[in-house]
Design a protein around this motif. Structure first.
Motif, PDB file in Angstrom:
ATOM      1  N   ASP A  92      -2.586   3.723  10.271  1.00  0.00           N
ATOM      2  CA  ASP A  92      -2.517   4.545  11.481  1.00  0.00           C
ATOM      3  C   ASP A  92      -1.201   4.292  12.218  1.00  0.00           C
ATOM      4  O   ASP A  92      -0.572   5.229  12.732  1.00  0.00           O
ATOM      5  N   TYR A  93      -0.800   3.031  12.278  1.00  0.00           N
ATOM      6  CA  TYR A  93       0.479   2.684  12.899  1.00  0.00           C
ATOM      7  C   TYR A  93       1.626   3.385  12.162  1.00  0.00           C
ATOM      8  O   TYR A  93       2.529   3.964  12.788  1.00  0.00           O
ATOM      9  N   LEU A  94       1.590   3.335  10.857  1.00  0.00           N
ATOM     10  CA  LEU A  94       2.650   3.936  10.052  1.00  0.00           C
ATOM     11  C   LEU A  94       2.716   5.439  10.268  1.00  0.00           C
ATOM     12  O   LEU A  94       3.807   6.009  10.411  1.00  0.00           O
TER      13      LEU A  94
ATOM     14  N   ARG B  81       9.790   2.414   4.549  1.00  0.00           N
ATOM     15  CA  ARG B  81      10.285   1.025   4.602  1.00  0.00           C
ATOM     16  C   ARG B  81      10.909   0.708   5.963  1.00  0.00           C
ATOM     17  O   ARG B  81      10.704  -0.380   6.517  1.00  0.00           O
ATOM     18  N   GLU B  82      11.675   1.642   6.514  1.00  0.00           N
ATOM     19  CA  GLU B  82      12.310   1.406   7.809  1.00  0.00           C
ATOM     20  C   GLU B  82      11.261   1.225   8.906  1.00  0.00           C
ATOM     21  O   GLU B  82      11.394   0.361   9.777  1.00  0.00           O
ATOM     22  N   THR B  83      10.214   2.038   8.863  1.00  0.00           N
ATOM     23  CA  THR B  83       9.156   1.931   9.859  1.00  0.00           C
ATOM     24  C   THR B  83       8.458   0.580   9.772  1.00  0.00           C
ATOM     25  O   THR B  83       8.172  -0.058  10.796  1.00  0.00           O
ATOM     26  N   ILE B  84       8.205   0.129   8.554  1.00  0.00           N
ATOM     27  CA  ILE B  84       7.560  -1.176   8.369  1.00  0.00           C
ATOM     28  C   ILE B  84       8.466  -2.290   8.864  1.00  0.00           C
ATOM     29  O   ILE B  84       8.029  -3.222   9.547  1.00  0.00           O
ATOM     30  N   ASN B  85       9.745  -2.204   8.556  1.00  0.00           N
ATOM     31  CA  ASN B  85      10.687  -3.245   8.966  1.00  0.00           C
ATOM     32  C   ASN B  85      10.808  -3.347  10.486  1.00  0.00           C
ATOM     33  O   ASN B  85      11.111  -4.420  11.024  1.00  0.00           O
ATOM     34  N   ASN B  86      10.583  -2.233  11.171  1.00  0.00           N
ATOM     35  CA  ASN B  86      10.713  -2.210  12.627  1.00  0.00           C
ATOM     36  C   ASN B  86       9.459  -2.674  13.360  1.00  0.00           C
ATOM     37  O   ASN B  86       9.432  -2.697  14.587  1.00  0.00           O
ATOM     38  N   MET B  87       8.430  -3.050  12.621  1.00  0.00           N
ATOM     39  CA  MET B  87       7.196  -3.502  13.247  1.00  0.00           C
ATOM     40  C   MET B  87       7.439  -4.783  14.051  1.00  0.00           C
ATOM     41  O   MET B  87       8.049  -5.729  13.562  1.00  0.00           O
TER      42      MET B  87
ATOM     43  N   GLY C 175       0.807  -1.211   0.000  1.00  0.00           N
ATOM     44  CA  GLY C 175       0.000   0.000   0.000  1.00  0.00           C
ATOM     45  C   GLY C 175       0.839   1.259   0.000  1.00  0.00           C
ATOM     46  O   GLY C 175       0.544   2.223  -0.715  1.00  0.00           O
ATOM     47  N   ALA C 176       1.901   1.256   0.785  1.00  0.00           N
ATOM     48  CA  ALA C 176       2.768   2.431   0.856  1.00  0.00           C
ATOM     49  C   ALA C 176       3.498   2.666  -0.457  1.00  0.00           C
ATOM     50  O   ALA C 176       3.635   3.808  -0.917  1.00  0.00           O
ATOM     51  N   SER C 177       3.970   1.589  -1.068  1.00  0.00           N
ATOM     52  CA  SER C 177       4.678   1.709  -2.340  1.00  0.00           C
ATOM     53  C   SER C 177       3.776   2.291  -3.417  1.00  0.00           C
ATOM     54  O   SER C 177       4.185   3.172  -4.188  1.00  0.00           O
TER      55      SER C 177
ATOM     56  N   VAL D   6      -4.032   7.852   0.863  1.00  0.00           N
ATOM     57  CA  VAL D   6      -3.905   6.865  -0.209  1.00  0.00           C
ATOM     58  C   VAL D   6      -3.409   5.527   0.343  1.00  0.00           C
ATOM     59  O   VAL D   6      -3.867   4.462  -0.070  1.00  0.00           O
ATOM     60  N   ILE D   7      -2.482   5.560   1.290  1.00  0.00           N
ATOM     61  CA  ILE D   7      -2.033   4.314   1.922  1.00  0.00           C
ATOM     62  C   ILE D   7      -3.223   3.630   2.597  1.00  0.00           C
ATOM     63  O   ILE D   7      -3.393   2.404   2.499  1.00  0.00           O
ATOM     64  N   GLY D   8      -4.045   4.392   3.286  1.00  0.00           N
ATOM     65  CA  GLY D   8      -5.221   3.836   3.937  1.00  0.00           C
ATOM     66  C   GLY D   8      -6.191   3.221   2.951  1.00  0.00           C
ATOM     67  O   GLY D   8      -6.788   2.160   3.207  1.00  0.00           O
TER      68      GLY D   8
END
Length: 251
Positions: free
Chosen positions: A155-157, A131-137, A64-66, A222-224
């Protein structure tokens, strides 16, 4: 003429101040994890490792982010999208009729275009932070998101990357808008009108901050939308792990 213009701006500013979560997702999540605490014999729950849950959620959010960064971070990503096009600051929009009548129409159009071009250039640089934020989940984050709303991952992102993205966006936006004569004229006008506008609550006269916040709002909207689409039809992603996780909790 200058006094008339300042009056028009101040009048517009005063006018400006007078002016789904997924159904039952929480219950389905309880069924999904029920087999882990003995409250259910749900075989899908007992067979789905937490590593799959984390991978599926990360994959969905990354997709979604991409899509959002690619869509908005290109020429006309904001400007060519009526739903995402950044409007003139509220007080100026309310006073637009008077300002255009005073001969400032071309400058206003140039200002709006510059704002949207700046947002496009800034959004194109969002990828690494996202990407870094997603990887740190973490695993705990993943399970919390899984039982959340249709935009829980988004919302987390935003909660975990919004400030860093804003810090990344603002200098890009500032550099881009600095190249526009329309923006320099805007700043000159607001500087002249500031003695009166400062008494109007809720007005943001910092154009770069305004564009930064609008760009972030557009990006996460848009990500949402992408996350909601993935949750509703995980098979369409073409990813086996995303389909596996979200199909389990959406059945």
């Amino acid at each position: 003429m200058r006094r008339v213009l300042i009056h028009l701006i101040a009048t517009g500013a005063l006018c400006a101040t007078t002016a789904v979560g997924a159904q039952g997702l929480g219950d389905r999540f309880k069924q999904f994890v029920g087999g882990m605490d003995g409250s259910s014999n749900n075989s899908a729950a007992t067979q789905l490792p937490e590593s799959d849950v984390v991978s599926g959620l990360k994959g969905a959010l990354a997709d979604g982010a991409s899509t959002a960064v690619t869509q908005l971070g290109q020429t006309d990503g904001f400007w060519g999208n009526q739903a995402r096009r950044i409007a003139l600051p509220g007080w100026m929009g309310k006073a637009s009729g008077m300002l255009r009548g005073a001969g400032y129409g071309d400058q206003m159009d140039g200002l709006q275009l510059s704002m949207n071009r700046a947002a496009e250039q800034a959004t194109a640089e969002a990828g690494p932070i996202v990407r870094e934020t997603i990887n740190n989940m973490s695993v705990a984050d993943a399970y919390k998101i899984l039982q959340g709303s249709d935009t829980a991952a988004t919302d987390y992102l935003r909660d975990h990357s919004g400030d860093e993205l804003a810090a990344k966006f603002e200098p890009i936006i500032k550099r881009t808008t600095a190249e526009s004569t329309a923006v320099s004229r805007y700043e000159s006008l607001t500087s002249q009108a500031k003695p009166m506008l400062k008494f109007v609550p809720g007005i943001n006269l910092d154009l770069n901050d305004y564009v930064t916040q609008q760009a972030l709002d557009g990006l996460f909207t848009v990500i949402g939308q992408q996350e909601t689409r993935i949750r509703q039809n995980p098979a369409a992603t073409g990813s086996a792990i995303v389909k596996k996780v979200f199909s389990t909790v959406s059945n």
